[in-house]
Design a protein around this motif. Structure first.
Motif, PDB file in Angstrom:
ATOM      1  N   ILE A 282       0.659  -1.351   0.090  1.00  0.00           N
ATOM      2  CA  ILE A 282       0.011  -0.412  -0.029  1.00  0.00           C
ATOM      3  C   ILE A 282       0.935   1.587   0.083  1.00  0.00           C
ATOM      4  O   ILE A 282       1.809   1.739   0.731  1.00  0.00           O
ATOM      5  CB  ILE A 282      -1.287  -0.441   1.387  1.00  0.00           C
ATOM      6  CG1 ILE A 282      -2.154  -0.898   1.068  1.00  0.00           C
ATOM      7  CG2 ILE A 282      -1.875   1.648   0.874  1.00  0.00           C
ATOM      8  CD1 ILE A 282      -2.028  -1.708   2.520  1.00  0.00           C
ATOM      9  N   PRO A 283       0.369   1.995  -1.286  1.00  0.00           N
ATOM     10  CA  PRO A 283       1.685   2.959  -1.479  1.00  0.00           C
ATOM     11  C   PRO A 283       1.665   4.598  -0.133  1.00  0.00           C
ATOM     12  O   PRO A 283       0.285   4.557   0.941  1.00  0.00           O
ATOM     13  CB  PRO A 283       1.364   3.987  -2.348  1.00  0.00           C
ATOM     14  CG  PRO A 283       0.733   2.848  -2.990  1.00  0.00           C
ATOM     15  CD  PRO A 283      -0.305   2.330  -2.337  1.00  0.00           C
ATOM     16  N   TYR A 284       2.290   4.719   0.762  1.00  0.00           N
ATOM     17  CA  TYR A 284       2.756   6.295   1.489  1.00  0.00           C
ATOM     18  C   TYR A 284       1.666   7.051   1.290  1.00  0.00           C
ATOM     19  O   TYR A 284       1.890   7.669  -0.023  1.00  0.00           O
ATOM     20  CB  TYR A 284       4.097   6.466   1.814  1.00  0.00           C
ATOM     21  CG  TYR A 284       4.052   7.515   2.758  1.00  0.00           C
ATOM     22  CD1 TYR A 284       4.172   7.051   3.818  1.00  0.00           C
ATOM     23  CD2 TYR A 284       3.779   8.650   2.024  1.00  0.00           C
ATOM     24  CE1 TYR A 284       4.757   7.758   4.911  1.00  0.00           C
ATOM     25  CE2 TYR A 284       4.288   9.456   3.397  1.00  0.00           C
ATOM     26  CZ  TYR A 284       4.195   9.537   4.528  1.00  0.00           C
ATOM     27  OH  TYR A 284       4.705  10.905   5.609  1.00  0.00           O
ATOM     28  N   GLY A 285       0.822   7.608   2.032  1.00  0.00           N
ATOM     29  CA  GLY A 285       0.178   8.544   2.329  1.00  0.00           C
ATOM     30  C   GLY A 285      -1.405   7.611   1.083  1.00  0.00           C
ATOM     31  O   GLY A 285      -2.799   9.030   1.037  1.00  0.00           O
ATOM     32  N   GLN A 286      -1.587   6.646   0.985  1.00  0.00           N
ATOM     33  CA  GLN A 286      -2.459   6.778   0.127  1.00  0.00           C
ATOM     34  C   GLN A 286      -3.346   5.529   1.730  1.00  0.00           C
ATOM     35  O   GLN A 286      -3.189   4.992   1.729  1.00  0.00           O
ATOM     36  CB  GLN A 286      -2.424   5.714  -1.038  1.00  0.00           C
ATOM     37  CG  GLN A 286      -2.090   6.887  -1.704  1.00  0.00           C
ATOM     38  CD  GLN A 286      -2.037   6.058  -3.592  1.00  0.00           C
ATOM     39  OE1 GLN A 286      -2.272   5.198  -3.832  1.00  0.00           O
ATOM     40  NE2 GLN A 286      -0.223   6.752  -3.879  1.00  0.00           N
ATOM     41  N   THR A 287      -4.346   4.619   0.426  1.00  0.00           N
ATOM     42  CA  THR A 287      -4.857   4.087   1.474  1.00  0.00           C
ATOM     43  C   THR A 287      -6.253   3.177   0.600  1.00  0.00           C
ATOM     44  O   THR A 287      -6.476   3.373  -0.564  1.00  0.00           O
ATOM     45  CB  THR A 287      -6.741   4.680   2.290  1.00  0.00           C
ATOM     46  OG1 THR A 287      -7.587   5.219   1.370  1.00  0.00           O
ATOM     47  CG2 THR A 287      -6.089   5.407   3.901  1.00  0.00           C
ATOM     48  N   THR A 288      -6.355   1.943   1.355  1.00  0.00           N
ATOM     49  CA  THR A 288      -7.009   0.703   0.951  1.00  0.00           C
ATOM     50  C   THR A 288      -8.318   0.157   1.185  1.00  0.00           C
ATOM     51  O   THR A 288      -8.425   0.280   2.389  1.00  0.00           O
ATOM     52  CB  THR A 288      -6.171  -0.273  -0.196  1.00  0.00           C
ATOM     53  OG1 THR A 288      -7.162  -1.627  -0.839  1.00  0.00           O
ATOM     54  CG2 THR A 288      -5.420  -1.312   1.197  1.00  0.00           C
ATOM     55  N   THR A 289      -8.870  -1.011   1.027  1.00  0.00           N
ATOM     56  CA  THR A 289     -10.387  -1.388   1.714  1.00  0.00           C
ATOM     57  C   THR A 289      -9.747  -3.134   2.064  1.00  0.00           C
ATOM     58  O   THR A 289      -8.406  -3.730   1.601  1.00  0.00           O
ATOM     59  CB  THR A 289     -11.305  -1.628   1.182  1.00  0.00           C
ATOM     60  OG1 THR A 289     -11.544  -1.797   0.007  1.00  0.00           O
ATOM     61  CG2 THR A 289     -12.318   0.262   0.926  1.00  0.00           C
ATOM     62  N   TYR A 290     -10.367  -3.739   3.023  1.00  0.00           N
ATOM     63  CA  TYR A 290     -10.135  -5.059   2.700  1.00  0.00           C
ATOM     64  C   TYR A 290     -10.279  -5.484   1.924  1.00  0.00           C
ATOM     65  O   TYR A 290     -10.039  -7.038   1.655  1.00  0.00           O
ATOM     66  CB  TYR A 290     -11.393  -5.284   4.735  1.00  0.00           C
ATOM     67  CG  TYR A 290     -10.953  -5.026   5.186  1.00  0.00           C
ATOM     68  CD1 TYR A 290      -9.570  -4.928   6.268  1.00  0.00           C
ATOM     69  CD2 TYR A 290     -11.587  -4.184   6.250  1.00  0.00           C
ATOM     70  CE1 TYR A 290      -9.663  -4.808   7.557  1.00  0.00           C
ATOM     71  CE2 TYR A 290     -11.556  -3.507   7.817  1.00  0.00           C
ATOM     72  CZ  TYR A 290      -9.746  -4.088   8.329  1.00  0.00           C
ATOM     73  OH  TYR A 290      -9.570  -3.145   9.500  1.00  0.00           O
ATOM     74  N   GLY A 291     -12.134  -5.324   1.554  1.00  0.00           N
ATOM     75  CA  GLY A 291     -12.331  -6.277   0.204  1.00  0.00           C
ATOM     76  C   GLY A 291     -11.577  -5.893  -0.726  1.00  0.00           C
ATOM     77  O   GLY A 291     -11.214  -6.831  -1.968  1.00  0.00           O
ATOM     78  N   ALA A 292     -11.018  -4.959  -1.550  1.00  0.00           N
ATOM     79  CA  ALA A 292      -9.598  -4.661  -1.958  1.00  0.00           C
ATOM     80  C   ALA A 292      -8.566  -5.724  -2.071  1.00  0.00           C
ATOM     81  O   ALA A 292      -7.225  -6.328  -3.338  1.00  0.00           O
ATOM     82  CB  ALA A 292      -9.374  -2.722  -2.062  1.00  0.00           C
ATOM     83  N   ILE A 293      -8.030  -5.674  -0.596  1.00  0.00           N
ATOM     84  CA  ILE A 293      -7.207  -7.282  -0.423  1.00  0.00           C
ATOM     85  C   ILE A 293      -7.367  -8.382  -0.527  1.00  0.00           C
ATOM     86  O   ILE A 293      -6.862  -9.065  -1.090  1.00  0.00           O
ATOM     87  CB  ILE A 293      -6.319  -6.730   1.138  1.00  0.00           C
ATOM     88  CG1 ILE A 293      -6.048  -4.815   1.247  1.00  0.00           C
ATOM     89  CG2 ILE A 293      -5.649  -8.178   1.701  1.00  0.00           C
ATOM     90  CD1 ILE A 293      -5.049  -5.007   2.926  1.00  0.00           C
ATOM     91  N   ALA A 294      -8.884  -8.359  -0.111  1.00  0.00           N
ATOM     92  CA  ALA A 294      -9.261  -9.692  -0.332  1.00  0.00           C
ATOM     93  C   ALA A 294      -8.812 -10.317  -1.917  1.00  0.00           C
ATOM     94  O   ALA A 294      -9.095 -11.512  -2.217  1.00  0.00           O
ATOM     95  CB  ALA A 294     -10.457 -10.333  -0.141  1.00  0.00           C
TER      96      ALA A 294
END
Length: 360
Positions: A282-294
């Motif tokens: 996950i890039p510094y300064g950015q966010t993601t979700t549990y669903g995206a990782i799954a």
């Protein structure tokens, strides 16, 4: 290893320290002023508020989570990132003479109040100063036995008059007998100071194994798992990995580091390690979700399992689970507490904005 909650000094003593600007209490508590919404160090030179308008916190992040802003004059977040001078002097004395048995009389002779020292160590190390000293000596003994030294010599050098007493203390601290040390891996730990409160870092020869906030509820369970499931003998000490993470973490909080280079060792299940590997991306300064990782793992319906593995991460900030948010944009849970998660995301966002401005 038992980590307990901090015990603040009596209210009257904190009021006295605040009114007298007693710098001896730096790092022990923070003063928050209800009428201004600002929190300060005990020794802040600003005009002192009325005692009835003040409340006290053990950690800077607790004051922030209660809605207080850091004082621009005394900069309490900076103060939270360093141990007070009197503690630093004591730690240097211990390093210079690790065999010295410190008594309350010796502490007083050095200008250190034993009760105040006890509270500071309980808050920042999870144990008293004398318990930390005993654990440190046993850690030195562990290293000696691991390198081929005799148990008898280790017991004598640690100050124990009987071998049985040494064995009992050793087993209580490390959950193994001295004779089994050759088959275990020493896991050295040290306390790190940060603007968000004290952290504990643990590393073995292969790399950093744990980095957590000392008040994380799951910390004791995590350490017990490292001892009982993975066979680690946990002891206070230093190595190159611990020194490296201390330096890199300071650079991170200063907004000067966007990734970490310290070697890591991550005991865990195959699925957990897969999730942790995605966290690292996950890039510094950015966010993601549990669903995206799954989805990236080819298991689009496994958001819950990803969240569970995310919560099992033992390397706060390094494996940036603070960058994982809810599908609706909410911060969701965080082992170190949502105020810390919000702080880390603001820190990274601000650093990215400054970099972008400098580029134009």
């Amino acid at each position: 290893m038992n980590l307990q909650n901090a015990v603040l000094p009596p209210h009257a003593e904190m009021v006295r320290a605040m009114l007298e600007r007693d710098t001896a209490y730096e790092g022990v508590f923070f003063t928050a002023v209800k009428t201004t919404g600002i929190f300060c160090r005990p020794g802040c030179t600003a005009r002192k508020p009325k005692p009835e308008n003040v409340e006290f916190f053990a950690h800077a992040d607790e004051a922030m989570s209660a809605g207080y802003r850091a004082c621009l004059r005394c900069k309490p977040l900076d103060a939270a990132a360093i141990a007070p001078d009197w503690v630093q002097r004591l730690l240097k004395s211990v390093d210079a003479d690790p065999d010295l048995r410190w008594t309350d009389a010796q502490l007083l002779a050095e200008g250190i109040e034993p009760l105040k020292l006890r509270r500071w160590f309980k808050q920042h190390f999870g144990m008293t100063f004398h318990a930390w000293l005993r654990s440190r000596r046993l850690g030195i003994a562990l290293g000696g036995i691991k390198q081929g030294g005799s148990i008898d010599n280790a017991a004598f050098d640690s100050g124990y008059e009987s071998l049985s007493g040494f064995r009992d203390a050793f087993q209580k601290s490390f959950h193994i007998t001295p004779g089994r040390v050759a088959h275990s891996e020493p896991l050295l730990f040290t306390r790190l100071t940060t603007p968000l409160g004290p952290m504990i870092a643990m590393a073995e020869q292969r790399g950093l194994v744990l980095l957590e906030f000392l008040d994380r509820p799951a910390l004791t369970k995590e350490i017990e798992e490292l001892q009982n499931r993975y066979g680690y003998a946990v002891a206070p000490g230093h190595n190159g990995h611990l020194q490296q993470i201390e330096e890199e973490l300071a650079q991170y909080f200063a907004g000067k580091r966007t990734e970490f280079n310290v070697p890591l060792h991550l005991p865990g299940s195959a699925f957990a390690r897969q999730v942790w590997a995605e966290l690292m991306k996950i890039p510094y300064g950015q966010t993601t979700t549990y669903g995206a990782i799954a989805a990236l793992l080819g298991k689009s319906g496994a958001s819950r399992a990803v969240g569970l593995a995310n919560g099992q991460n033992r390397l706060a900030i390094i494996l940036p689970c603070h960058r994982v948010i809810g599908a609706d944009g909410s911060l969701t849970g965080y082992g170190g507490g949502q105020p810390r998660k919000a702080f880390l995301l603001r820190l990274e966002s601000a650093a990215v904005q400054i970099t972008q401005q400098l580029a134009f």
